[in-house]
Design an enzyme around this catalytic site. Structure first.
Site, PDB file in Angstrom:
ATOM      1  N   GLU A 484       0.854  -1.266   0.065  1.00 45.66           N
ATOM      2  CA  GLU A 484      -0.004   0.057   0.037  1.00 45.66           C
ATOM      3  C   GLU A 484       0.907   1.212   0.002  1.00 45.66           C
ATOM      4  OE1 GLU A 484      -3.951   1.700   2.463  1.00 45.66           O
ATOM      5  OE2 GLU A 484      -3.173  -0.448   2.613  1.00 45.66           O
ATOM      6  N   GLU A 756      -2.671   0.609  13.351  1.00 49.84           N
ATOM      7  CA  GLU A 756      -3.803   0.776  12.420  1.00 49.84           C
ATOM      8  C   GLU A 756      -5.306   0.573  13.346  1.00 49.84           C
ATOM      9  OE1 GLU A 756      -5.275  -0.048   8.123  1.00 49.84           O
ATOM     10  OE2 GLU A 756      -4.093  -1.315   9.074  1.00 49.84           O
TER      11      GLU A 756
END
Length: 903
Positions: A484, A756
Site C-alpha cells: 500500500e 492501524e
C-alpha cells in the site's frame, strides 16, 4: 578614585549594552537552510533574534541580497523597514536568474530602536525559471534486460585547466536515481527525485559538486531504479503506472574563476549497462548480485568499450519543478538488541523499534551464496516471524555473494517497514554486529518534545513520533510495510496538527498539497490518496477529501504560511463546490464515504449501541467544517464577497443538519461517540443544546466503562470536546485508560509505533484480520495534539498566526505530577512545563524573542501568583488580565519565567 569609579561604571554600562545587544541567527530561505534549487521568483526569508533580556521585539529590519558572491552585484537593498516581521519575508528585488547563487543578510532594530550587527551571510541557489534553461536531453537504455535490472549510465569528460569557482548539477529521472562523480556519491539524499503526480509534474534536484571534480579526466555515473514510477503500486497488482521505461535528465554546469562555463549534459555521448542491482521494487525489495558488480564503473580509468550506447527518450512534457521540501535522508542508526531463534528455527534479529528504512549487511561466504533478508513488524504469539499482514508485499532483500572476502550490501531503491529481520542462507548463526539498520524519512527538523510523570504517556509520545518518521517519506503514507504505502488524505488531515508539534512539516505539506490540487478532478472531487494511483473513481469521501481545506488553513495558523493558503484557495473552493453539487438543499447525503474508519467494534454487540455512525451525518459535519475554513481563508486573503457567501452557505448547512439529524429534544439520530464529537467540535448544534449534547457524550463514554469507541474521524477530537465542555477528568481518564480500546493498550502490549487498529494485537497476543493490520499507521497518534495543547497548554493564536502570539494554558489531571513540552517555532524555542508541589503549581515558561505569550495561571486571584519569587501584584513588567474560567491570564514578552500559583 572618583575618576576610576566613573570609568568602571562606564565600562560596565558599555559591557552590559554589548552583552544585551540583540543578535540574529538561524537564517532560512523558504524555511530551509541554504537551499539549492528554488524556482520561486520571490523566495521568502526568515531569521531569529537572540538576546538575554526579556521582552525582545523587532521594530524594523533591513535586508540585503547580492548575486554570485558576497561581494557580488547587489540586487536588493530593502532599506530600513518598520516592521516586526521576521518570518517568511518576501524578496522584492530585481528579477532572479536561473541557476545562480544569491547571498543575503539582515539586520534589525529592537524595541529600543537599537540596531543589531549584520547577520552572517546565508544563500540560496535558484532553479530553472523557464524551460529554456534545460539544455540536456532525456536518455535511457536502448534495450532493457530481462528482469528489469537497474541500469547504470556513464560519461567521461575533461575540465578546462582553470580554477573552478562552482559546479552545480541539475538532475532528475523517471524512476529513482543515484548519482556519482569520480566514484563518489553525490549528495546524501535517497529515493530521489521523490514522489509527485508524475503524470502532471516532476521534481528535479540541485547539488553543488565542485569538491568532487578533479583536473583532467572526470567521470559521471548514474544508477536508475524503478521506484514509484513503475514499481507495483496500489491494490490491483498494477505496475508501470506512470510509464514503462526509465529515463535520466542530467545537466552539470561548471563555472570557472574567470566566469566562463562548461556544460556536461545527458545526450548521445553517454553509455549504458547493468550492474549488481538485478531487480528493485517498492513493495518487494531488492536483489543485489555482487558477481555483477562493475568495480569503479563511475570513476576514471574504467573500460566501457563493451557498454551499449544510450537511447534518446521522448522529452518529459509536463512541469519540471524544483524540489521545495526536504529530501529523504538517513537519520537514526539502529543496531540489533537481540538475536532470536524462533520456535520454528528461524534466525531473527530484533532492532527494538518498528522503523522504516533498510539494513546494511556485512557477510562472508562462497561465490553464489544467497543471503535473504525478510522484514516484519511483529512476532506472533508463539514467537515466530509474522508476515501475513504484509499481504502481497515481499519486503525481501536478497544478496548474492561473490566469495571475495568480507562483502557489504545495502539497498538503493526500495525501503522496508520492520522491527525484525529473518535471515536465511547463512551457514552459521548471524552476528548481530554485522547488521545495521538505517532509518529513512524526509529530513524534517524535529521541533517538539513532550514528557510527563507517567512513563506510559511518554512511550505513547515516542510511538507517535516514530509513526511520523516511518510514514513521512516524501508523502504522508498510511503504512510503510504492506502493498500500500499510499498518501491517504484522511490520515493526513487527521494527524496534521500533531505532526506540526513533532517536526517542521511546512515544506513537506506545501509540496504534497500541490499534488493534491493537481490530482483533484475537474468537478472538485479530491482523491482518497495523493498522488492518485487508485483512479478517478476513488474520490470524494468526507473526512478524506477535506484535507484540501483543513491542511492549508492549519498551515496558515501554525506557520503563518500565507502563500500556501493563497495557492490552495482555488482547490478549497473547488471542494466546496463539489459537495454543494452533490447536496439537496445543502444536505449532503449522497456518494461513497469511508465514515468513521476502523471504529471500535465490541465483541458482543447485543444492544446496537456501537452501530456505525451515520456516514451522511459525518459528511454533513465535514461539509460545514470545510466551508467554515474556506470562509476564514477568504477573510484572510481579503476576498470579502467570497467570505460573505460562504458564511451564508455555512448557516444553511448547519440548518440542514439540524433538520435531518437532531431531534427537538437535542438528541442525534446516531447516538455514537463520534456523532456527538463531530457535531460539537464543528458547532453543528444550537448553542443552547451543546452542553446537554456534551453530557450525553460523557454518559456514552462512561457506559463503555470509560472507553472510547471512535475511529479515524472521531478519535482526534474526542478529548478536545470533552475538555471544552467541562468533562476534563473524563478526558484524562480516556488518555490513561490501559485496556482495549485505548491509546495506552498498544503501549502495554509493547508497541513502539501507532497501530492501524485499536486491537491490532489482541490481549491473547493473536492478531486482527491480516488483510488490514498495520503496526505503523499514524492516524490514531492524533491524540498528540490534545497532549501538547491541553496538558502542557501550548496553543496557537489564529489571530496572530505562526506563533507570533500564542497561549499557554496548561491543565492538570490524571494523577500527573508534572508535564513539560518544548516547540521550536520559526521565532525560536518555546517551553511550557508545570509541576505540582504541595498546594502550588509551578510553571516554567520560555517565550522566544519577537513573540508574545498569554499565560493562564490557575488561580482565583492575582494575589495567589508570583513570578521568579516576586508577587505578581504591583509589577510593571508583567500584564495580568481579568480572570477567565478559574485562571488569571498574564501577558508576557520573550524570556524565561517561573510562575507559582498557590491554592
Amino acid at each position: 578614585m572618583i575618576a576610576r569609579i566613573s570609568g568602571s561604571i562606564i565600562l560596565l554600562l558599555l559591557c552590559t549594552s554589548i552583552f544585551s545587544q540583540v543578535a540574529i541567527t538561524n537564517l532560512k530561505t523558504e524555511s530551509l537552510t541554504n537551499p539549492l534549487g528554488l524556482d520561486h521568483p520571490q523566495p521568502r526569508f526568515s531569521w531569529q533574534l537572540t538576546g538575554t533580556q526579556r521582552g525582545i521585539r523587532q521594530a524594523a529590519y533591513e535586508l540585503e541580497v547580492r548575486q554570485g558572491a558576497i561581494n557580488g552585484k547587489q540586487v536588493w537593498q530593502s532599506a530600513k523597514q518598520s516592521s516586526d516581521s521576521s518570518v517568511l519575508v518576501s524578496y522584492k528585488g530585481a528579477p532572479l536568474s536561473s541557476g545562480e547563487t544569491y547571498f543575503w543578510r539582515v539586520r534589525v532594530w529592537d524595541q529600543q530602536n537599537k540596531a543589531s550587527k549584520w547577520s552572517d551571510w546565508a544563500y540560496w541557489h535558484t532553479g530553472a525559471f523557464d524551460p529554456g534553461f534545460w539544455k540536456a536531453k532525456w536518455i535511457g537504455v536502448a534495450k532493457e534486460e530481462e528482469g528489469k535490472p537497474s541500469p547504470v549510465l556513464r560519461r567521461s569528460f575533461s575540465t578546462a585547466k582553470k580554477k573552478i569557482r562552482s559546479a552545480h548539477l541539475y538532475i532528475t529521472s523517471l524512476g529513482m536515481y543515484e548519482a556519482q562523480l569520480n566514484g563518489k556519491r553525490i549528495g546524501d539524499a535517497y529515493l530521489s527525485p521523490g514522489w509527485t503526480s508524475y503524470d502532471k509534474r516532476l521534481q528535479y534536484q540541485v547539488y553543488e559538486v565542485s569538491g568532487l571534480l578533479q583536473p583532467g579526466e572526470n567521470v559521471t555515473g548514474v544508477s536508475l531504479g524503478s521506484g514509484w514510477y513503475r514499481s507495483y503500486i496500489g491494490f490491483a497488482g498494477q505496475n508501470n503506472f506512470y510509464g514503462k521505461e526509465l529515463a535520466l535528465l542530467y545537466q552539470l554546469k561548471i563555472t570557472y574563476s574567470d566566469g566562463s562555463t562548461d556544460w556536461i549534459l545527458s545526450d548521445e555521448k553517454w553509455k549504458s549497462s547493468s550492474a549488481e542491482v538485478r531487480s528493485s521494487e517498492i513493495y518487494h525489495g531488492e536483489t543485489i548480485d555482487n558477481n555483477r558488480m562493475l568495480k569503479g564503473w563511475a570513476a576514471p580509468g574504467f573500460d566501457d568499450r563493451n557498454w551499449a550506447p544510450v537511447k534518446l527518450m521522448p522529452a518529459y512534457t509536463k512541469a519540471l519543478v524544483a524540489t521545495q521540501n526536504e529530501p529523504i535522508r538517513k537519520r537514526e542508526v539502529l543496531q540489533p538488541v537481540k538475536f532470536i531463534t524462533t520456535p520454528k528455527g528461524e534466525k531473527v534479529l530484533d532492532f527494538g523499534q518498528n522503523m522504516v528504512g533498510w539494513v546494511r549487511v556485512k557477510v562472508r561466504g562462497n561465490k553464489g551464496d544467497t543471503i535473504s533478508i525478510y522484514h516484519a513488524e511483529v512476532l506472533d504469539k508463539k514467537g515466530n516471524f509474522y508476515t501475513e499482514n504484509l499481504r502481497s508485499a515481499k519486503q525481501l532483500n536478497q544478496f548474492v555473494l561473490s566469495g571475495n572476502g568480507l562483502e557489504e550490501f545495502e539497498p538503493k531503491f526500495t525501503f522496508q517497514g520492520f522491527r525484525y529481520i529473518k535471515i536465511e542462507g547463512l551457514s552459521k548463526d548471524p552476528d548481530p554486529a554485522d547488521y545495521t539498520a538505517y532509518v529513512l524519512y524526509s529530513d524534517m527538523q524535529k521541533t517538539g518534545e513532550f514528557e510527563t510523570s507517567n512513563p506510559l504517556i511518554n512511550q505513547l509520545q515516542k510511538n507517535i513520533q516514530w509513526g511520523q518518521r516511518g510514514n513521512f517519506l516524501d508523502v504522508p503514507t498510511d503504512c510503510p510495510q504492506r502493498d500500500e504505502r499510499l498518501g491517504w488524505t484522511g490520515d493526513a488531515q487527521a494527524f496534521y496538527r500533531t505532526a506540526t508539534f513533532n517536526f517542521d512539516v511546512r515544506a513537506f505539506f506545501s509540496k504534497w498539497l500541490k499534488d493534491l490540487s493537481l490530482d483533484q478532478l475537474s468537478n472538485g472531487a479530491v482523491p482518497f490518496v495523493v498522488p492518485n494511483v487508485l483512479g478517478e473513481g476513488a474520490v470524494g469521501s468526507a473526512g478524506w477529501a477535506d484535507a484540501a481545506t483543513i491542511i492549508p488553513w492549519q498551515q496558515w495558523v501554525v506557520y503563518g504560511d500565507l502563500r500556501t493558503l493563497a495557492e490552495q484557495y482555488a482547490s478549497m473552493q473547488a471542494w466546496i463546490k463539489f459537495m454543494s453539487s452533490k447536496s439537496n438543499k445543502n444536505l449532503w447525503n449522497t456518494g461513497f464515504h469511508f465514515g468513521d474508519w476502523l471504529f471500535y467494534r465490541p465483541d458482543d454487540d447485543t444492544d446496537g449501541r456501537a452501530a456505525i455512525t451515520d456516514k451522511y451525518l459525518i459528511a454533513q459535519c465535514f461539509y460545514a467544517y470545510s466551508t467554515q475554513l474556506t470562509m476564514q481563508a477568504a477573510e484572510v486573503l481579503g476576498k470579502t464577497e467570497d467570505a460573505a457567501n460562504y458564511r451564508l452557505l455555512l448557516n444553511e448547512i448547519k440548518r440542514a443538519f439540524q433538520q435531518e439529524y437532531l431531534t427537538p429534544n437535542g438528541r442525534l439520530v446516531s447516538s455514537s461517540q463520534t456523532a456527538y464529537v463531530l457535531a460539537l467540535q464543528f458547532d453543528m448544534l444550537p448553542e443552547s443544546m451543546r452542553q446537554q449534547a456534551a453530557n450525553r457524550l460523557a454518559e456514552n463514554v462512561k457506559s463503555y466503562n470509560n472507553h472510547l469507541t471512535t475511529g479515524f474521524l472521531g478519535a482526534p477530537y474526542l478529548c478536545k470536546v470533552l475538555s471544552r465542555f467541562g468533562h476534563e477528568d473524563l478526558a484524562f481518564t480516556l488518555l490513561l485508560q490501559e485496556t482495549y480500546p485505548s491509546w495506552l493498550y498498544p503501549v502495554k502490549m509493547g508497541a513502539t509505533t501507532i497501530w492501524e487498529r485499536w486491537d491490532g494485537q489482541k490481549p491473547d497476543s493473536s492478531f486482527q484480520n491480516a488483510g488490514m493490520n498495520s503496526f505503523n499507521h499514524y492516524a490514531y497518534g492524533a491524540i498528540g495534539e490534545w497532549m501538547y495543547e491541553h496538558i502542557t497548554g501550548i496553543q496557537a493564536d489564529p489571530a496572530h498566526p505562526g506563533f507570533k502570539q500564542f497561549f499557554v494554558r496548561p491543565h492538570t489531571g490524571g494523577k500527573l505530577t508534572y508535564a513539560k513540552a518544548s516547540l521550536h517555532t520559526a521565532y525560536g524555542e518555546m517551553v511550557a512545563g508545570w509541576k505540582l508541589e504541595d498546594d502550588r503549581l509551578i510553571m516554567e515558561i520560555v517565550v522566544p524573542p519577537n513573540t508574545i505569550a498569554t499565560v493562564f495561571c490557575p488561580a482565583t486571584s492575582a494575589a495567589d501568583i508570583s513570578e521568579s519569587g516576586k508577587p505578581l501584584l504591583g509589577r510593571t513588567d508583567l500584564e495580568p488580565l481579568g480572570a477567565v474560567e478559574g485562571t488569571i491570564p498574564v501577558r508576557i514578552g520573550s524570556g524565561r519565567y517561573r510562575f507559582e500559583c498557590r491554592n
